[in-house]
Write an enzyme that holds these catalytic residues in place. Structure first.
Site, mmCIF file in Angstrom:
data_model
loop_
_atom_site.group_PDB
_atom_site.id
_atom_site.type_symbol
_atom_site.label_atom_id
_atom_site.label_comp_id
_atom_site.label_asym_id
_atom_site.label_seq_id
_atom_site.Cartn_x
_atom_site.Cartn_y
_atom_site.Cartn_z
ATOM 1 N N LYS A 22 5.027 -10.586 -3.013
ATOM 2 C CA LYS A 22 4.357 -9.966 -4.152
ATOM 3 C C LYS A 22 4.820 -10.606 -5.468
ATOM 4 C CE LYS A 22 3.817 -5.513 -1.842
ATOM 5 N NZ LYS A 22 3.954 -4.051 -2.003
ATOM 6 N N TYR A 62 -5.910 -2.112 -0.130
ATOM 7 C CA TYR A 62 -5.192 -0.834 -0.302
ATOM 8 C C TYR A 62 -6.170 0.341 -0.290
ATOM 9 C CZ TYR A 62 -0.825 -3.318 -1.428
ATOM 10 O OH TYR A 62 0.321 -4.100 -1.371
ATOM 11 N N ASN A 125 8.163 -4.021 -4.365
ATOM 12 C CA ASN A 125 9.097 -4.059 -3.226
ATOM 13 C C ASN A 125 9.081 -5.421 -2.512
ATOM 14 O OD1 ASN A 125 6.591 -3.795 -2.122
ATOM 15 N ND2 ASN A 125 7.042 -1.991 -0.886
ATOM 16 N N HIS A 128 4.842 -7.490 1.362
ATOM 17 C CA HIS A 128 3.953 -6.622 2.146
ATOM 18 C C HIS A 128 3.849 -7.240 3.522
ATOM 19 C CE1 HIS A 128 0.371 -4.604 3.672
ATOM 20 N NE2 HIS A 128 -0.016 -5.817 4.052
ATOM 21 N N GLU A 139 -6.556 -8.066 7.827
ATOM 22 C CA GLU A 139 -5.936 -8.707 6.655
ATOM 23 C C GLU A 139 -6.024 -10.229 6.726
ATOM 24 O OE1 GLU A 139 -1.995 -7.051 6.107
ATOM 25 O OE2 GLU A 139 -2.797 -5.025 5.908
HETATM 26 P P1 CMP Z 1 2.924 -2.288 0.846
HETATM 27 O O1 CMP Z 1 3.626 -2.585 2.096
HETATM 28 O O2 CMP Z 1 2.280 -3.398 0.106
HETATM 29 O O3 CMP Z 1 1.820 -1.151 1.144
HETATM 30 C C1 CMP Z 1 1.356 -0.276 0.166
HETATM 31 C C2 CMP Z 1 2.128 -0.384 -1.107
HETATM 32 O O4 CMP Z 1 1.999 0.721 -1.982
HETATM 33 C C3 CMP Z 1 3.609 -0.387 -0.759
HETATM 34 O O5 CMP Z 1 3.964 -1.590 -0.162
HETATM 35 C C4 CMP Z 1 4.223 -0.119 -2.103
HETATM 36 O O6 CMP Z 1 4.240 -1.281 -2.908
HETATM 37 C C5 CMP Z 1 3.230 0.873 -2.670
HETATM 38 N N1 CMP Z 1 3.640 2.276 -2.471
HETATM 39 C C6 CMP Z 1 3.576 2.977 -1.347
HETATM 40 N N2 CMP Z 1 3.991 4.235 -1.537
HETATM 41 C C7 CMP Z 1 4.325 4.325 -2.848
HETATM 42 C C8 CMP Z 1 4.817 5.379 -3.666
HETATM 43 N N3 CMP Z 1 5.033 6.595 -3.166
HETATM 44 N N4 CMP Z 1 5.045 5.116 -4.954
HETATM 45 C C9 CMP Z 1 4.812 3.884 -5.449
HETATM 46 N N5 CMP Z 1 4.336 2.834 -4.734
HETATM 47 C C10 CMP Z 1 4.095 3.063 -3.436
#
Ligand code: CMP
Length: 165
Positions: A22, A62, A125, A128, A139
């Protein structure tokens, strides 16, 4: 390849999965570190590129989060700079890669995982990864054209013969 080996290979659960590094991973100079962890684990890189995502792609990717309060900030974050998209392949690769990435909320992710070692964010984070073989299939098509996926033999898999592998 002999026929016995071919039979065993085709019975193994080789899976493909999508990993995104990311924008925070790119901004913090973690692309090489992240790719390196997958390479060292023994996963096979099938596709790799840098791309800028847009609203249309993010709304599809998403779609299950579209009504969540964090969707707007997630979407703004994912568009804030290019990201790295890759397809990795390996035995039971979906689970193996999710373990390497760690749980979603980076500040409570397991030490030793990518998120656990490098992140504190929830939305930001670092990586993904597809959460199932079915979502990985969707995907792959969402992020890649067919001619961006490469077929080649990875040496260590040529020698797989033992049923317990
Ligand atoms: P990812 O694995 O990309 O899948 C969905 C993304 O949404 C996740 O990683 C986070 O980046 C984001 N995400 C999921 N839950 C939350 C949350 N409760 N608060 C903020 N961001 C979230």
């Amino acid at each position: 390849m002999n026929q016995d080996l071919e039979k065993i290979r085709s019975s193994l659960h080789f899976e493909r999965t999508v990993v995104l590094v990311k924008p925070d991973g790119l901004q913090r100079g973690l692309i090489g570190e992240v790719i390196s962890r997958f390479e060292r684990k023994g996963l096979k890189l099938v596709a790799l590129k840098m791309m800028q995502v847009d609203d249309m792609l993010l709304e599809a990717h998403y779609s299950h989060h579209i009504d969540k309060p964090f969707f707007k900030s997630l979407s703004d974050f994912m568009k804030s700079s290019p990201l790295i998209a890759m397809v990795l392949e390996g035995l039971e690769a979906v689970e193996a890669i999710r373990l390497l990435c760690g749980t979603t909320k980076a500040r409570s992710a397991e030490a030793g995982s990518i998120r656990g070692d490098f992140g504190m964010g929830y939305t930001s984070n670092i990586v993904h990864s597809s959460d199932s073989v079915e979502s990985a299939k969707e995907e792959i098509v969402r992020f890649f054209d067919a001619d961006e996926l490469f077929e080649y033999d990875k040496t260590e898999y040529l020698n797989i013969y033992l049923p317990e592998l």
